[in-house]
Scaffold this motif. Structure first.
Motif, PDB file in Angstrom:
ATOM      1  N   UNK A  56       0.594  -1.234   0.054  1.00  0.00           N
ATOM      2  CA  UNK A  56       0.018  -0.251  -0.128  1.00  0.00           C
ATOM      3  C   UNK A  56       0.882   1.000   0.469  1.00  0.00           C
ATOM      4  N   UNK A  57       2.393   1.293  -0.367  1.00  0.00           N
ATOM      5  CA  UNK A  57       3.018   1.911  -0.322  1.00  0.00           C
ATOM      6  C   UNK A  57       2.087   3.647  -0.994  1.00  0.00           C
ATOM      7  N   UNK A  58       1.803   3.228  -2.519  1.00  0.00           N
ATOM      8  CA  UNK A  58       1.602   4.089  -3.521  1.00  0.00           C
ATOM      9  C   UNK A  58       0.297   3.097  -3.759  1.00  0.00           C
ATOM     10  N   UNK A  59      -0.160   4.101  -5.114  1.00  0.00           N
ATOM     11  CA  UNK A  59      -1.245   3.425  -5.863  1.00  0.00           C
ATOM     12  C   UNK A  59      -0.594   2.940  -6.629  1.00  0.00           C
ATOM     13  N   UNK A  60       0.359   2.841  -7.122  1.00  0.00           N
ATOM     14  CA  UNK A  60       0.927   2.491  -8.286  1.00  0.00           C
ATOM     15  C   UNK A  60       1.107   0.715  -8.168  1.00  0.00           C
TER      16      UNK A  60
ATOM     17  N   UNK B  57      -8.748   4.594  -4.173  1.00  0.00           N
ATOM     18  CA  UNK B  57      -7.756   4.170  -5.361  1.00  0.00           C
ATOM     19  C   UNK B  57      -8.483   4.060  -6.788  1.00  0.00           C
ATOM     20  N   UNK B  62      -6.829   8.314  -3.947  1.00  0.00           N
ATOM     21  CA  UNK B  62      -5.939   7.327  -2.851  1.00  0.00           C
ATOM     22  C   UNK B  62      -4.697   8.466  -2.101  1.00  0.00           C
ATOM     23  N   UNK B  63      -4.512   7.873  -0.704  1.00  0.00           N
ATOM     24  CA  UNK B  63      -2.961   8.388  -0.259  1.00  0.00           C
ATOM     25  C   UNK B  63      -3.030   7.423   0.900  1.00  0.00           C
ATOM     26  N   UNK B  64      -1.527   7.206   0.880  1.00  0.00           N
ATOM     27  CA  UNK B  64      -1.125   6.578   2.216  1.00  0.00           C
ATOM     28  C   UNK B  64      -0.899   6.737   3.269  1.00  0.00           C
ATOM     29  N   UNK B  65      -1.823   6.235   4.346  1.00  0.00           N
ATOM     30  CA  UNK B  65      -1.532   6.828   5.335  1.00  0.00           C
ATOM     31  C   UNK B  65       0.721   6.844   5.859  1.00  0.00           C
ATOM     32  N   UNK B 135       6.709  -4.022  -1.537  1.00  0.00           N
ATOM     33  CA  UNK B 135       6.375  -2.414  -1.800  1.00  0.00           C
ATOM     34  C   UNK B 135       7.863  -1.474  -2.072  1.00  0.00           C
ATOM     35  N   UNK B 139       8.222  -0.651  -9.597  1.00  0.00           N
ATOM     36  CA  UNK B 139       6.197  -1.205 -10.478  1.00  0.00           C
ATOM     37  C   UNK B 139       6.428   0.663 -11.562  1.00  0.00           C
TER      38      UNK B 139
END
Lengths: 131, 139
Positions: A56-60, B57, B62-65, B135, B139
């Motif tokens: 869940x690091x970023x949207x990608x 998302x 979407x913004x990660x905590x 993580x 990507x």
């Protein structure tokens, strides 16, 4: 003396299929949630915000992970069984807390199991239409 | 009047002991039982938050905590605590509930409990490794 009635013809001894179905789902949901949910909360809810990278690091990364059908299936099963498990427990917890009337038990069952099914449908729609 | 006994038959009246709604506050074991029952509220709450993130998302917000989200971290810690409470109490019962036949005997309850807690440990270590590894993927 009353005539002998075979057990499978007696109304009072018929299996409660509805109850056994929900209890079966409750048992499985409890086991799946007990084994799989802690690590998801630990990594995404605690370690992630503290700076440890994860899916869940970023949207990608999040979209890439959710793009895998097996991940979608896993998350859907986790949501479904946890919701059903919770519905069953809440139904009996609220009964223990005083909602014991005949009418209120019926409403309680429909509300708890209905919410679990609605929650599962929402989860399925979200998971299978994202990204 | 019953033909067999000659005694007058009346509808059976059973005594139902009234149960107050605060019965679970009377003993520590009752209280802990209700705490165990309520653990599901936190498990569901966290999953609802997760689905909300999936929706974010999907719709592009979407913004990660981050470490600044103190309230969310506290929420997750509380949810993790109660989820572990559920896991320990539920898996503790596995030896009692699961009956695995071996010939004319059953697998000992201690073995089933060990396998259940071993499974929790295995899934936690391997699952965490996979989720963290993703993580770090480029990507």
């Amino acid at each position: 003396m009353a005539a002998h009635v075979p057990w499978h013809s007696r109304e009072d001894l018929k299996p409660a299929y509805g109850h056994s179905f929900w209890w079966f789902m409750f048992g499985n949901g409890g086991g799946i949630a007990a084994i799989f949910l802690p690590v998801v909360i630990l990594v995404c809810g605690v370690l992630g915000p503290l700076g440890i990278k994860n899916f869940m690091e970023d949207s990608r990364h999040f979209a890439w992970t959710l793009g895998n059908p097996l991940v979608k299936l896993f998350l859907l099963v986790l949501c479904f069984l946890t919701f059903v498990h919770a519905a069953h427990r809440l139904r009996y917890m609220l009964f223990d807390l005083g909602l014991r009337g005949r009418g209120s038990v019926m409403v309680l069952e429909w509300a708890c199991y209905g919410a679990a099914i609605v929650g599962t449908v929402i989860a399925a729609v979200l998971l299978f239409t994202t990204p | 009047v019953s033909e067999a006994t000659g005694i007058e038959e009346r509808p059976v009246r059973t005594y139902r002991r009234p149960l107050r709604n605060d019965w679970w506050l009377r003993r520590r074991s009752y209280f802990l039982y209700m705490v165990r029952e309520s653990t599901v509220i936190f498990m569901v709450a966290w999953l609802v938050w997760f689905l909300y993130q999936v929706a974010a998302l999907k719709f592009g917000g979407y913004e990660p905590p981050t470490i600044d989200d103190y309230a969310f971290i506290a929420f997750s810690v509380v949810c993790l605590f109660f989820t572990l409470w559920h896991a320990i109490t539920f898996l503790n019962l596995s030896g009692l509930i699961l009956r695995v036949p071996i010939g004319d005997r059953f697998l000992p309850a201690a073995v089933i409990k060990t396998v259940a807690f071993g499974g929790l440990l295995f899934v936690t270590v391997v699952g965490a490794a996979i989720m963290i590894y993703i993580g770090y993927l480029n990507i």
